[in-house]
Design a protein around this motif. Structure first.
Motif, PDB file in Angstrom:
ATOM      1  N   ARG A  51       7.190  -0.630   5.300  1.00  0.00           N
ATOM      2  CA  ARG A  51       6.394  -1.574   6.102  1.00  0.00           C
ATOM      3  C   ARG A  51       5.221  -0.882   6.780  1.00  0.00           C
ATOM      4  NH1 ARG A  51       8.711  -6.722   7.691  1.00  0.00           N
ATOM      5  NH2 ARG A  51       7.325  -6.558   9.478  1.00  0.00           N
ATOM      6  N   ALA A  54       2.590  -0.111   4.104  1.00  0.00           N
ATOM      7  CA  ALA A  54       1.959  -1.365   3.684  1.00  0.00           C
ATOM      8  C   ALA A  54       0.979  -1.856   4.735  1.00  0.00           C
ATOM      9  CB  ALA A  54       3.026  -2.423   3.407  1.00  0.00           C
ATOM     10  N   ASP A  58      -2.983  -2.298   4.126  1.00  0.00           N
ATOM     11  CA  ASP A  58      -3.572  -3.618   4.363  1.00  0.00           C
ATOM     12  C   ASP A  58      -4.722  -3.527   5.358  1.00  0.00           C
ATOM     13  OD1 ASP A  58      -3.656  -6.391   3.826  1.00  0.00           O
ATOM     14  OD2 ASP A  58      -2.621  -6.799   5.727  1.00  0.00           O
ATOM     15  N   ALA A 147      -0.989  -3.725  -0.942  1.00  0.00           N
ATOM     16  CA  ALA A 147      -0.230  -3.211   0.194  1.00  0.00           C
ATOM     17  C   ALA A 147       1.270  -3.299  -0.074  1.00  0.00           C
ATOM     18  CB  ALA A 147      -0.595  -3.981   1.459  1.00  0.00           C
ATOM     19  N   GLN A 148       1.716  -4.400  -0.678  1.00  0.00           N
ATOM     20  CA  GLN A 148       3.136  -4.540  -0.986  1.00  0.00           C
ATOM     21  C   GLN A 148       3.596  -3.521  -2.015  1.00  0.00           C
ATOM     22  OE1 GLN A 148       3.374  -8.641  -2.145  1.00  0.00           O
ATOM     23  NE2 GLN A 148       3.542  -9.395  -0.045  1.00  0.00           N
ATOM     24  N   GLY A 151       3.485  -0.086  -0.338  1.00  0.00           N
ATOM     25  CA  GLY A 151       4.561  -0.043   0.648  1.00  0.00           C
ATOM     26  C   GLY A 151       5.928   0.086   0.001  1.00  0.00           C
ATOM     27  N   THR A 152       6.143  -0.630  -1.102  1.00  0.00           N
ATOM     28  CA  THR A 152       7.415  -0.536  -1.819  1.00  0.00           C
ATOM     29  C   THR A 152       7.624   0.870  -2.370  1.00  0.00           C
ATOM     30  OG1 THR A 152       7.335  -2.878  -2.412  1.00  0.00           O
ATOM     31  CG2 THR A 152       8.756  -1.461  -3.749  1.00  0.00           C
TER      32      THR A 152
END
Length: 197
Positions: A51, A54, A58, A147-148, A151-152
């Motif tokens: 998070r 991400a 972002d 971003a996802q 982040g992942t």
């Protein structure tokens, strides 16, 4: 159903470390807490790390989007019909010389254009506040997706790092346990051989 009220096969593999047992050693209890702690940290590192990264990605993409402005430019040369590589500008794009005006002053540079475009064709370029060319900013949806994904991947890397550290700790614990068993066998082994012989 067993007499104790448990259904067969419902025990999880590490449960023996938590049950009372006269053969359970201090290192077994320590390992039980270690495994529990490792998995808690894996979840925390994965979720919080992912998070956080991400959010940073972002914000960076949103800042780039806020600093970038679309400007009208004009091709100053004919674009080729086949894609080519230009040093410093990446591979496989159709690059051509363009000119544009920003903050009242003229600018020129290389921009990606449609193959075969003629000189004088209007194109859209992206500039920063000073009028210098910048890459096209990601849309809000593209930024969210990027971003996802990042982040992942960061969360998975953080979780994997915790797992590796936990495995190293368990390996050290196993070595200490083996050393303790060797010491105990040095003491018990000769006595056992005497009674067996």
């Amino acid at each position: 159903m067993a007499a104790t009220g448990r259904i067969r096969g419902t025990r999880w593999p590490g449960a023996w470390r938590w049950r009372r047992n006269p053969l359970r050693r201090r290192s077994d209890r320590l390992e039980a807490w270690l495994v529990l702690g490792i998995w808690a940290f894996v979840l925390l590192a994965g979720v919080l790390g992912g998070r956080a990264v991400a959010g940073v990605v972002d914000q960076a993409l949103a800042a780039h989007r806020a600093r970038s402005h679309a400007a009208r430019a004009v091709l100053t040369q004919d674009a080729g019909r086949t894609s080519g590589a230009l040093p410093g500008y990446g591979e496989g794009g159709m690059w051509a010389q363009v000119s544009w005006t920003a903050s009242g002053s003229p600018h020129t540079g290389l921009a990606r254009v449609q193959p075969g475009a003629k000189a004088g064709t209007a194109v859209t370029v992206w500039t920063d506040r000073s009028g210098a060319l910048v890459s096209r900013p990601a849309t809000a949806d593209q930024a969210r997706t990027q971003a996802q994904v990042v982040g992942t991947l960061a969360g998975m890397a953080a979780a994997a790092g915790v797992l590796v550290c936990g495995r190293l700790l368990r390996g050290r614990l196993d070595r200490r346990r083996m050393e303790a068993w060797d010491r105990e066998w040095e003491w018990v082994g000769p006595q056992w051989r005497r009674t067996a012989g």
